[in-house]
Motif scaffolding. Structure first.
Motif, PDB file in Angstrom:
ATOM      1  N   CYS A 224     -21.190   2.876  23.105  1.00  0.00           N
ATOM      2  CA  CYS A 224     -21.692   1.640  22.511  1.00  0.00           C
ATOM      3  C   CYS A 224     -23.188   1.510  22.800  1.00  0.00           C
ATOM      4  O   CYS A 224     -23.608   1.644  23.955  1.00  0.00           O
ATOM      5  CB  CYS A 224     -20.951   0.446  23.095  1.00  0.00           C
ATOM      6  N   VAL A 235     -14.115   1.558  12.665  1.00  0.00           N
ATOM      7  CA  VAL A 235     -13.001   0.614  12.555  1.00  0.00           C
ATOM      8  C   VAL A 235     -12.764   0.148  11.122  1.00  0.00           C
ATOM      9  O   VAL A 235     -11.711  -0.403  10.811  1.00  0.00           O
ATOM     10  CB  VAL A 235     -13.217  -0.624  13.449  1.00  0.00           C
ATOM     11  N   TYR A 258     -18.745   0.533  12.771  1.00  0.00           N
ATOM     12  CA  TYR A 258     -18.327   0.963  14.100  1.00  0.00           C
ATOM     13  C   TYR A 258     -18.270  -0.259  15.013  1.00  0.00           C
ATOM     14  O   TYR A 258     -19.068  -1.186  14.876  1.00  0.00           O
ATOM     15  CB  TYR A 258     -19.293   1.998  14.672  1.00  0.00           C
ATOM     16  N   GLN A 259     -17.318  -0.237  15.958  1.00  0.00           N
ATOM     17  CA  GLN A 259     -17.188  -1.380  16.865  1.00  0.00           C
ATOM     18  C   GLN A 259     -16.828  -0.923  18.262  1.00  0.00           C
ATOM     19  O   GLN A 259     -16.052   0.015  18.454  1.00  0.00           O
ATOM     20  CB  GLN A 259     -16.124  -2.347  16.352  1.00  0.00           C
ATOM     21  N   CYS A 260     -17.384  -1.603  19.240  1.00  0.00           N
ATOM     22  CA  CYS A 260     -17.068  -1.356  20.641  1.00  0.00           C
ATOM     23  C   CYS A 260     -15.816  -2.133  21.013  1.00  0.00           C
ATOM     24  O   CYS A 260     -15.701  -3.326  20.714  1.00  0.00           O
ATOM     25  CB  CYS A 260     -18.239  -1.793  21.528  1.00  0.00           C
ATOM     26  N   GLN A 261     -14.871  -1.486  21.658  1.00  0.00           N
ATOM     27  CA  GLN A 261     -13.642  -2.176  22.036  1.00  0.00           C
ATOM     28  C   GLN A 261     -13.785  -2.954  23.333  1.00  0.00           C
ATOM     29  O   GLN A 261     -12.866  -3.663  23.738  1.00  0.00           O
ATOM     30  CB  GLN A 261     -12.475  -1.187  22.137  1.00  0.00           C
ATOM     31  N   ARG A 262     -14.958  -2.877  23.947  1.00  0.00           N
ATOM     32  CA  ARG A 262     -15.183  -3.627  25.184  1.00  0.00           C
ATOM     33  C   ARG A 262     -15.978  -4.913  24.931  1.00  0.00           C
ATOM     34  O   ARG A 262     -15.553  -5.997  25.310  1.00  0.00           O
ATOM     35  CB  ARG A 262     -15.918  -2.754  26.201  1.00  0.00           C
ATOM     36  N   CYS A 263     -17.161  -4.794  24.277  1.00  0.00           N
ATOM     37  CA  CYS A 263     -18.003  -5.975  24.057  1.00  0.00           C
ATOM     38  C   CYS A 263     -17.989  -6.443  22.608  1.00  0.00           C
ATOM     39  O   CYS A 263     -18.650  -7.430  22.264  1.00  0.00           O
ATOM     40  CB  CYS A 263     -19.447  -5.691  24.507  1.00  0.00           C
ATOM     41  N   ASN A 264     -17.274  -5.697  21.745  1.00  0.00           N
ATOM     42  CA  ASN A 264     -17.122  -6.037  20.316  1.00  0.00           C
ATOM     43  C   ASN A 264     -18.418  -5.927  19.512  1.00  0.00           C
ATOM     44  O   ASN A 264     -18.488  -6.429  18.386  1.00  0.00           O
ATOM     45  CB  ASN A 264     -16.527  -7.438  20.143  1.00  0.00           C
ATOM     46  N   TYR A 265     -19.428  -5.284  20.054  1.00  0.00           N
ATOM     47  CA  TYR A 265     -20.653  -5.040  19.281  1.00  0.00           C
ATOM     48  C   TYR A 265     -20.309  -4.202  18.056  1.00  0.00           C
ATOM     49  O   TYR A 265     -19.552  -3.240  18.136  1.00  0.00           O
ATOM     50  CB  TYR A 265     -21.682  -4.314  20.147  1.00  0.00           C
ATOM     51  N   ARG A 266     -20.846  -4.592  16.893  1.00  0.00           N
ATOM     52  CA  ARG A 266     -20.583  -3.891  15.632  1.00  0.00           C
ATOM     53  C   ARG A 266     -21.877  -3.341  15.056  1.00  0.00           C
ATOM     54  O   ARG A 266     -22.946  -3.932  15.201  1.00  0.00           O
ATOM     55  CB  ARG A 266     -19.923  -4.826  14.615  1.00  0.00           C
TER      56      ARG A 266
END
Length: 288
Positions: A224, A235, A258-266
């Motif tokens: 991320c 995603v 694309y997305q981070c599964q920890r902080c949800n940054y897209r």
């Protein structure tokens, strides 16, 4: 933790398998992530489904892999697991070609991560045939890479009785014996013969699993941009690539999300296929 390996280095990674998949998976994970891969003793993955269909797969391909990984963690008490699940079906782009889709699911309970790698390959000997004689069985065996690749003999394609299914056949002697036994049991004089798709009996499949493992490593190393968490992955895909002639939106992909599964940054990545316009042949207005 900017360095991905710091998330996993020196940790035990439990591999949920009973079919020797560690031969393809362990060397890659250990060298690339610094983990120590262990296979739990007496772990029966047949509980989650069999290729010979006497036990139906639990859920989708990904769901079955997740269940195997979670069970491996439960019985070992570890926090990091890998599970593999294969499926064989007509290739999405070439329906007359059988393909192998291999999923590798990486489950990290310590960091609450699930990362999935995969490979879809037309390189497979997946095949089956109804036969009536030993000679027909030997002819089929020659075509599918026997004895390096194992075979399964079944009294019927619908057999669920273990006494009517003969697996792991990898010598001519055991093939002939299994065919003769199945023919004696057959009510109509025909029996079912298919390739044994379990990894330890199918070196072609084992190679695809190794490729999927490298794809998993690639996914893990996608961090991320905001919090550096591994597994920054695709995603969503959105269509709408404009026609090169009239600029109307088409069904082709315009952007990947694309997305981070920890902080949800897209993050959006436009023109993922490397083209900014679509061929007018793909446009419903220019080519109705």
């Amino acid at each position: 933790m900017a360095n991905v390996n710091e998330w996993f280095k020196n940790r035990v990674a439990v591999l949920a398998t009973m079919h020797q998949k560690e031969r393809a998976i362990a060397p890659v994970l250990e060298s690339e992530l610094g983990v120590k891969v262990q296979v739990p003793a007496n772990f029966n993955t047949d509980f989650f489904g069999t290729f010979t269909r006497e036990i139906k797969r639990l859920g989708t391909q990904i769901e079955a892999a997740r269940l195997k990984a979670e069970k491996a963690l439960e019985i070992t008490g570890e926090t990091l697991a890998i599970a593999s699940e294969g499926s064989f079906f007509p290739h999405p782009a070439f329906p007359f070609v059988s393909c192998d889709r291999e999923i590798l699911l990486f489950l990290d309970k310590e960091h609450n991560l699930e990362i999935i790698g995969q490979e879809i390959s037309p390189e497979t000997n997946h095949s089956h045939k109804t036969i009536k004689t030993v000679q027909e069985a030997l002819d089929f065996a020659q075509k599918v890479g026997f004895p390096e690749h194992g075979l399964v003999v079944m009294v019927s394609v619908k057999s669920t009785d273990h006494e009517e299914i003969f697996k792991g056949i990898d010598t001519e002697e055991t093939l002939i014996e299994a065919v003769e036994t199945a023919l004696r049991k057959s009510p109509d004089g025909t029996i079912h013969l298919e390739t044994d798709m379990r990894a330890m009996y199918n070196p072609t499949r084992m190679k695809v699993i190794e490729i999927a493992t490298h794809n998993l490593i690639k996914k893990i190393h996608q961090q991320c941009p905001q919090c550096f968490c591994p597994g920054f992955d695709l995603v969503e895909r959105q269509s709408g690539l404009p026609c090169g002639l009239c600029y109307a939106p088409t069904s082709l992909i315009l952007l990947d999300i694309y997305q981070c599964q920890r902080c949800n940054y897209r993050e959006e990545k436009r023109f993922p296929e490397g083209k900014e316009t679509a061929d007018p042949a793909q446009c419903i207005y220019c080519n109705p």
